[in-house]
Design a protein around this motif. Structure first.
Motif, short mmCIF file in Angstrom:
data_model
loop_
_atom_site.label_atom_id
_atom_site.label_comp_id
_atom_site.label_asym_id
_atom_site.label_seq_id
_atom_site.Cartn_x
_atom_site.Cartn_y
_atom_site.Cartn_z
N GLU A 1 0.67 -1.33 -0.22
CA GLU A 1 -0.19 -0.22 0.09
C GLU A 1 0.51 1.22 -0.11
O GLU A 1 0.64 2.26 -0.78
CB GLU A 1 -1.01 0.10 1.17
N VAL A 2 2.61 1.10 1.16
CA VAL A 2 2.41 2.73 1.23
C VAL A 2 3.97 2.80 0.04
O VAL A 2 3.65 3.62 -0.66
CB VAL A 2 3.79 2.18 2.14
N GLU B 1 2.58 5.77 8.79
CA GLU B 1 2.32 7.27 8.08
C GLU B 1 3.33 8.90 8.11
O GLU B 1 3.63 8.63 6.63
CB GLU B 1 1.84 7.82 9.09
N ARG C 1 4.47 7.04 4.32
CA ARG C 1 3.41 7.27 3.71
C ARG C 1 3.08 8.80 3.25
O ARG C 1 4.07 8.70 1.75
CB ARG C 1 1.71 7.01 4.03
N GLN C 2 3.70 9.54 4.02
CA GLN C 2 4.86 11.14 3.80
C GLN C 2 5.16 10.69 2.66
O GLN C 2 5.52 11.58 1.93
CB GLN C 2 4.85 11.86 4.87
N MET D 1 6.63 8.81 1.27
CA MET D 1 6.88 8.04 -0.34
C MET D 1 6.37 9.00 -1.40
O MET D 1 5.63 9.35 -2.84
CB MET D 1 6.20 6.65 -0.13
N ALA D 2 5.12 10.36 -0.58
CA ALA D 2 3.99 10.60 -1.11
C ALA D 2 5.33 11.87 -1.79
O ALA D 2 4.76 12.79 -2.72
CB ALA D 2 3.44 11.34 -0.31
N GLU D 3 5.71 12.57 -1.01
CA GLU D 3 7.02 13.49 -0.85
C GLU D 3 8.23 12.95 -2.47
O GLU D 3 8.49 13.68 -3.16
CB GLU D 3 7.85 14.33 0.09
N ALA E 1 7.22 10.85 -4.40
CA ALA E 1 6.65 10.98 -5.89
C ALA E 1 6.05 12.08 -6.44
O ALA E 1 6.23 12.34 -8.04
CB ALA E 1 5.03 10.40 -5.31
N VAL E 2 6.10 13.64 -5.93
CA VAL E 2 6.29 14.82 -6.08
C VAL E 2 7.77 14.64 -6.61
O VAL E 2 7.93 15.94 -8.16
CB VAL E 2 5.56 15.52 -5.74
N HIS F 1 15.90 15.61 1.53
CA HIS F 1 15.07 14.52 1.35
C HIS F 1 15.36 13.74 2.32
O HIS F 1 15.13 12.79 3.32
CB HIS F 1 14.60 14.25 0.11
#
Length: 264
Positions: free
Chosen positions: A121-122, A159, A162-163, A165-167, A169-170, A200
């Motif tokens: 999921e993550v 969490e 999740r954050q 990996m979101a960073e 991806a951007v 990062h």
């Protein structure tokens, strides 16, 4: 005096099937036959078998053994020296594999505490290759930064990941856009992306000085497993790894120059 196939198999420790194979291939054919037509090995045949088994124990392929034995003028020493070098290389690789296995046990002990479902999921398409992780541990393991990165990774919650990996991806989307647009890797916009990547790493894992960042970038170009941690294979383009490495190295150089100027 002569011996049957069964007798030779018994005292030489070679299967009858193997002896038949040697016979069919012409590597070792019994020189005599019994009155009933059975194959019989002479002392000279056994001497040849002893040579064959010696070379086989050293890992020589049968065709090379045949070449050595077929030419009395052949320099067997050259073949032995070459085989010795090959075996030495194999021993070194096996020793390294033992070390990698031992390190893998340690790395697993510091693993990311997520279930397989949560990892999918993550992380999505980003694959963490254990063989690369363990080799990286061998390469970087003595450094404080690597130890801190592992320790901090082990404390990240779902969490957090999740954050993170979101960073990532951007940032990855901006990198791909810059590459597809043909922007120079040492241009201002791409240098900012390289610096974002360095920050990062520092924010989520360990302080990452420019020189360390440049060494990490070297792996991106030379090891597909390392680059897959940054850009999943499905999003990669030919030349992208080298492009990112060039950007990170250019940013490292400019950062070092800036730091030197500030110090002066």
């Amino acid at each position: 005096m002569s011996w049957s196939v069964g007798q030779v198999s018994g005292f030489a420790g070679v299967t009858i099937r193997t002896l038949h194979h040697y016979d069919r291939s012409g590597l070792l054919s019994p020189s005599e036959r019994s009155p009933a037509g059975y194959r019989l090995y002479t002392p000279a045949d056994l001497a040849r078998l002893q040579q064959i088994l010696f070379y086989r124990e050293l890992g020589f392929p049968l065709d090379e053994i045949a070449t050595i034995l077929a030419d009395p003028q052949s320099n067997a020493l050259d073949h032995l020296l070459a085989r010795r070098d090959a075996l030495t290389g194999q021993i070194a690789r096996l020793q390294r594999l033992v070390e990698v296995a031992e390190r893998a046990i340690e790395v697993r002990g510091l693993g990311i505490d997520l279930t397989p479902e949560e990892r999918f999921e993550v992380f999505g398409d980003v694959v963490f290759d254990l063989s690369y992780a363990t080799e990286a541990h061998l390469k970087w393991g003595d450094g404080d930064g690597h130890q801190e990165a592992l320790a901090r990774a082990a404390t990240h919650s779902k969490e957090d990941w999740r954050q993170l990996m979101a960073e990532a991806a951007v940032w990855r989307a901006k990198l791909l856009a810059a590459f597809d647009a043909g922007l120079a890797p040492d241009g201002e916009q791409v240098l900012r992306l390289a610096e974002e990547h360095r920050q990062h790493i520092a924010r989520w894992f360990t302080p990452c000085p420019p020189e360390m960042h440049a060494r990490i970038a070297d792996d991106y170009e030379t090891d597909a497993r390392a680059f897959a941690l940054v850009v999943p294979p499905g999003e990669q383009r030919p030349g992208l790894a080298a492009y990112l490495r060039a950007a990170i190295r250019a940013n490292a150089a400019s950062t070092d120059v800036g730091a030197a100027g500030a110090a002066g």
